[in-house]
Design a protein around this motif. Structure first.
Motif, PDB file in Angstrom:
ATOM      1  N   GLU A  17       0.811  -1.218   0.000  1.00  0.00           N
ATOM      2  CA  GLU A  17       0.000   0.000   0.000  1.00  0.00           C
ATOM      3  C   GLU A  17       0.847   1.272   0.000  1.00  0.00           C
ATOM      4  O   GLU A  17       0.352   2.362  -0.318  1.00  0.00           O
ATOM      5  CB  GLU A  17      -0.924   0.003   1.244  1.00  0.00           C
ATOM      6  N   THR A  18       2.118   1.167   0.338  1.00  0.00           N
ATOM      7  CA  THR A  18       3.001   2.330   0.432  1.00  0.00           C
ATOM      8  C   THR A  18       3.889   2.406  -0.805  1.00  0.00           C
ATOM      9  O   THR A  18       4.494   1.402  -1.191  1.00  0.00           O
ATOM     10  CB  THR A  18       3.887   2.223   1.684  1.00  0.00           C
ATOM     11  N   PRO A  19       3.995   3.563  -1.452  1.00  0.00           N
ATOM     12  CA  PRO A  19       4.871   3.685  -2.625  1.00  0.00           C
ATOM     13  C   PRO A  19       6.302   3.249  -2.296  1.00  0.00           C
ATOM     14  O   PRO A  19       6.834   3.582  -1.231  1.00  0.00           O
ATOM     15  CB  PRO A  19       4.808   5.176  -2.964  1.00  0.00           C
ATOM     16  N   TYR A  20       6.894   2.509  -3.207  1.00  0.00           N
ATOM     17  CA  TYR A  20       8.241   2.003  -2.943  1.00  0.00           C
ATOM     18  C   TYR A  20       9.241   3.126  -2.748  1.00  0.00           C
ATOM     19  O   TYR A  20      10.229   2.997  -2.016  1.00  0.00           O
ATOM     20  CB  TYR A  20       8.695   1.073  -4.067  1.00  0.00           C
ATOM     21  N   GLN A  21       9.000   4.287  -3.400  1.00  0.00           N
ATOM     22  CA  GLN A  21       9.940   5.401  -3.265  1.00  0.00           C
ATOM     23  C   GLN A  21      10.067   5.857  -1.818  1.00  0.00           C
ATOM     24  O   GLN A  21      11.147   6.286  -1.388  1.00  0.00           O
ATOM     25  CB  GLN A  21       9.511   6.582  -4.134  1.00  0.00           C
ATOM     26  N   LYS A  22       8.993   5.755  -1.059  1.00  0.00           N
ATOM     27  CA  LYS A  22       9.020   6.163   0.353  1.00  0.00           C
ATOM     28  C   LYS A  22       9.951   5.260   1.160  1.00  0.00           C
ATOM     29  O   LYS A  22      10.790   5.735   1.934  1.00  0.00           O
ATOM     30  CB  LYS A  22       7.608   6.137   0.928  1.00  0.00           C
ATOM     31  N   ALA A  51       3.194 -10.025   2.296  1.00  0.00           N
ATOM     32  CA  ALA A  51       2.087  -9.115   2.016  1.00  0.00           C
ATOM     33  C   ALA A  51       2.060  -7.988   3.030  1.00  0.00           C
ATOM     34  O   ALA A  51       1.895  -6.818   2.688  1.00  0.00           O
ATOM     35  CB  ALA A  51       0.769  -9.879   2.034  1.00  0.00           C
ATOM     36  N   GLU A  52       2.261  -8.339   4.310  1.00  0.00           N
ATOM     37  CA  GLU A  52       2.235  -7.334   5.365  1.00  0.00           C
ATOM     38  C   GLU A  52       3.476  -6.441   5.337  1.00  0.00           C
ATOM     39  O   GLU A  52       3.399  -5.246   5.625  1.00  0.00           O
ATOM     40  CB  GLU A  52       2.144  -8.008   6.738  1.00  0.00           C
ATOM     41  N   LEU A  53       4.619  -7.035   4.994  1.00  0.00           N
ATOM     42  CA  LEU A  53       5.900  -6.318   4.999  1.00  0.00           C
ATOM     43  C   LEU A  53       6.624  -6.580   3.687  1.00  0.00           C
ATOM     44  O   LEU A  53       6.694  -7.720   3.230  1.00  0.00           O
ATOM     45  CB  LEU A  53       6.771  -6.787   6.172  1.00  0.00           C
TER      46      LEU A  53
END
Length: 342
Positions: A17-22, A51-53
């Protein structure tokens, strides 16, 4: 009083769910700051199908991160060697060692997730045999001599590999594990036991004793490296640090258990996300004021022979800015008091 080495873990705390760039930007900032504060190792582990991490694979990820902190030693902590092809892994890690100028440690372990074993088509009951054979093959492939052997799982026919590590025999091998059998295996097959954060303080001491006993029984040196992880939270007071530890660890431990982590010297109670119920902070964590953390780490060095302490600042749900403040506090108020000699 001998100084210690310190490592930083760029810990996965995000899923898809979090952009990889972050994640990339935060980990790059973390290792840069750690290098400036005096840390000399960075450690990345391995999981598949998370999936979670989101675990990026450690060899390319460490290669990339090392460009941000070029003086630091990179540690695969750990490669799931029972799921790896030893020819592929020998050449990957040799390449990493060359690209980092010999600043590589090869950390390995068995793995525990049945989901991962199924995905690789591996019977989990063979993981110990696969691990031992793979590590033996890798040492042969790094020997600088022609390799001609047939094992139960792999075969190499009369070849002298051109891809070699920078050092004869290859990088140091740190073997992870938390059962007594795994620790004794680490004593026989590895250069060090890389202790995970899960055993209690008493359990850690017992496992360290088993490691030294096994080394001595096989005529192996007992004065080598002892790298370990302990979860550590530094705060103004012990009470504050304990509360932070409970809150920060609950979701992480819940995730580990959902993946199948269990067995000897593993926390058995199920943590409830957001409450920390079931996490025995007193028995598993180092918590307190900077001086209390210094005392506890000093005791691990003096009583158990710890040589490397691996620090984790990132936790699931913790804002990156808070993780950076925890890193800075540890680096300024704890680490310098343990690095020198007195």
């Amino acid at each position: 009083m001998n100084g210690l080495h310190f490592g930083i873990l760029p810990t996965p705390i995000y899923g898809a769910e979090t952009p990889y760039q972050k994640q990339l930007a935060e980990h790059r900032e973390l290792v840069r700051a750690a290098e400036e504060l005096g840390f000399d190792h960075m450690v990345c582990g391995q999981h598949f199908l998370g999936a979670e991490l989101r675990y990026y694979q450690p060899v390319p990820y460490l290669t990339w991160l090392s460009s941000a902190a070029p003086t630091m030693t990179v540690v695969t902590g750990i490669i799931l060697l029972s799921m790896a092809n030893p020819v592929d892994m020998a050449e990957q890690v040799a390449t990493l060692d060359v690209l980092t100028g010999g600043r590589t440690v090869f950390g390995v372990g068995l793995g525990y997730s049945e989901r991962e074993f199924r995905a690789f088509g591996i019977d989990g009951r063979t993981k110990v045999r696969r691990f031992e054979e793979a590590l033996s093959f890798i040492r042969d492939l790094w020997s600088g001599r022609p390799v001609n052997r047939t094992g139960r799982f792999w075969q190499v026919e009369d070849v002298l590999p051109a891809v070699q590590p920078t050092r004869p025999g290859g990088p140091p091998v740190w073997v992870g594990g938390q059962s007594e059998a795994a620790v004794r295996r680490a004593a026989r097959l590895g250069d060090a036991w890389y202790a995970p954060p899960f055993p209690s303080h008493a359990g850690l001491a017992a496992l360290r004793a088993a490691f030294l006993e096994e080394r001595a029984a096989h005529g192996l040196p007992t004065d080598g490296a002892f790298p370990l992880r302990r979860e550590l939270i530094v705060a103004d007071t012990r009470r504050e640090a304990e509360e932070l530890a409970r809150r920060r660890s609950a979701l992480r431990y819940q995730t580990y258990r959902s993946w199948g982590l269990g067995g000897e010297h593993t926390p058995t109670a199920t943590a409830q996300a957001g409450t920390g119920v079931g996490i025995d902070v007193e028995q598993q964590f180092i918590v307190g004021s900077p001086d209390e953390c210094v005392d506890r780490l000093g005791a691990l060095r003096d009583e158990l022979g710890m040589t490397h302490f691996m620090f984790k600042a990132h936790w699931q749900g913790l804002p990156h800015a808070d993780a950076m403040r925890q890193l800075e506090r540890f680096g300024i108020e704890v680490l310098p008091k343990l690095c020198g000699s007195a």
